[in-house]
Scaffold this motif. Structure first.
Motif, short mmCIF file in Angstrom:
data_model
loop_
_atom_site.label_atom_id
_atom_site.label_comp_id
_atom_site.label_asym_id
_atom_site.label_seq_id
_atom_site.Cartn_x
_atom_site.Cartn_y
_atom_site.Cartn_z
N GLU A 43 49.24 47.50 46.22
CA GLU A 43 49.48 48.92 45.99
C GLU A 43 49.41 49.24 44.50
O GLU A 43 50.14 48.67 43.70
CB GLU A 43 50.87 49.29 46.54
N GLY A 44 48.47 50.12 44.13
CA GLY A 44 48.40 50.60 42.75
C GLY A 44 47.62 49.75 41.77
O GLY A 44 47.55 50.09 40.59
N ILE A 45 47.01 48.64 42.21
CA ILE A 45 46.27 47.80 41.25
C ILE A 45 44.89 48.40 40.95
O ILE A 45 44.37 49.23 41.69
CB ILE A 45 46.10 46.34 41.72
N THR A 46 44.32 47.95 39.84
CA THR A 46 42.94 48.31 39.48
C THR A 46 42.07 47.07 39.66
O THR A 46 42.47 45.97 39.27
CB THR A 46 42.85 48.82 38.04
N VAL A 47 40.90 47.28 40.28
CA VAL A 47 40.02 46.16 40.65
C VAL A 47 38.60 46.44 40.17
O VAL A 47 38.09 47.56 40.33
CB VAL A 47 40.01 45.97 42.19
N ALA A 66 44.79 49.70 46.70
CA ALA A 66 44.41 49.65 45.29
C ALA A 66 44.22 51.08 44.78
O ALA A 66 43.69 51.94 45.48
CB ALA A 66 43.12 48.85 45.10
N GLU A 67 44.67 51.33 43.57
CA GLU A 67 44.59 52.67 42.98
C GLU A 67 43.17 53.00 42.54
O GLU A 67 42.71 54.13 42.65
CB GLU A 67 45.52 52.73 41.77
N LYS A 68 42.48 52.00 42.01
CA LYS A 68 41.12 52.22 41.52
C LYS A 68 40.31 50.95 41.76
O LYS A 68 40.76 49.85 41.44
CB LYS A 68 41.16 52.54 40.03
N VAL A 69 39.11 51.13 42.32
CA VAL A 69 38.20 50.01 42.56
C VAL A 69 36.83 50.41 42.04
O VAL A 69 36.27 51.41 42.47
CB VAL A 69 38.10 49.66 44.07
N ILE A 70 36.31 49.63 41.11
CA ILE A 70 34.99 49.87 40.55
C ILE A 70 34.05 48.83 41.13
O ILE A 70 34.29 47.63 41.00
CB ILE A 70 34.99 49.75 39.00
N GLY A 71 32.98 49.28 41.78
CA GLY A 71 31.96 48.39 42.33
C GLY A 71 30.71 48.45 41.48
O GLY A 71 30.23 49.54 41.18
N VAL A 72 30.20 47.29 41.08
CA VAL A 72 29.00 47.23 40.24
C VAL A 72 27.95 46.36 40.94
O VAL A 72 28.25 45.21 41.31
CB VAL A 72 29.30 46.63 38.85
N ASP A 73 26.77 46.92 41.14
CA ASP A 73 25.67 46.17 41.74
C ASP A 73 24.36 46.75 41.22
O ASP A 73 24.28 47.95 40.94
CB ASP A 73 25.71 46.25 43.27
N THR A 109 35.12 48.19 28.50
CA THR A 109 36.27 47.99 27.63
C THR A 109 37.60 48.13 28.38
O THR A 109 38.64 47.78 27.85
CB THR A 109 36.27 49.02 26.48
N GLU A 110 37.56 48.63 29.60
CA GLU A 110 38.78 48.83 30.38
C GLU A 110 39.34 47.48 30.85
O GLU A 110 38.60 46.52 31.05
CB GLU A 110 38.46 49.71 31.60
N GLN A 111 40.64 47.44 31.06
CA GLN A 111 41.29 46.23 31.59
C GLN A 111 41.65 46.44 33.06
O GLN A 111 41.98 47.56 33.47
CB GLN A 111 42.55 45.91 30.81
#
Length: 181
Positions: A43-47, A66-73, A109-111
């Motif tokens: 709950e609330g993690i960034t991925v 998860a609070e935020k999930v960024i997918g890169v492909d 640059t984000e963590q």
């Protein structure tokens, strides 16, 4: 392929057959999330999901809160599929980028609390992923990097390496950033 936990538990994912992917098997994914369930609060993690492919892992994290999930492909078809399924199921916390993962990491640059990488197994730059993530300080204190790779590959020579878990021909190598004192 299905979502195994959270609000979308049981949802079957049926990506187009022509996507250039090798999805994490349900068995390996279930084992991975059983390990994570005992280590982190979803709950609330960034991925950050690198080489996100079908978005199977990104959607699993989103389903679990998860609070935020960024997918890169780098495949526009994979990115479009993940965007479509996310929209259909109200997973507004998933954002995607069509990009080469290494070029993306060069400018990121984000963590994050957790970074998951599932590169093509024949990619010779797999060991560079952990080096880049830690050199660029992309994990929050206590953050976790997980790299999926062939079981015969050994990534344990990085100082932040914690353990490798094998599931048939696939393995997950875990790297953790030490908590700040």
């Amino acid at each position: 392929m299905r979502i195994i936990g959270g609000k979308l538990k049981g949802l079957r994912l049926n990506p187009p057959k022509n996507l250039p992917v090798r999805p994490t098997t349900d068995l390996a994914k279930e084992a991975l999330f059983n390990i994570l369930q005992n280590q982190i609060e979803f709950e609330g993690i960034t991925v950050l999901d690198l080489f996100s492919g079908t978005g199977n892992i990104a959607m699993e994290f989103a389903s679990r809160g998860a609070e935020k999930v960024i997918g890169v492909d780098r495949s526009v078809h994979c990115v479009n599929y993940l965007n479509d399924v996310s929209r259909q199921h109200g997973l507004t916390q998933i954002k995607t980028f069509k990009a080469d993962v290494f070029k993306y990491l060069a400018i990121e640059t984000e963590q994050y609390d957790l970074i998951f990488a599932d590169p093509p197994y024949d990619l010779n730059k797999i060991p560079e992923i952990s080096k880049i993530v830690f050199d660029k300080n992309l994990l929050k204190p206590g953050g976790l990097l997980i790299v999926e790779h062939q079981s015969m590959q050994n990534l344990s020579n990085h100082p932040a390496f914690v353990e490798q878990r094998k599931y048939g021909h696939s393995s997950f190598s875990f790297f953790r950033l030490a908590e700040s004192e």
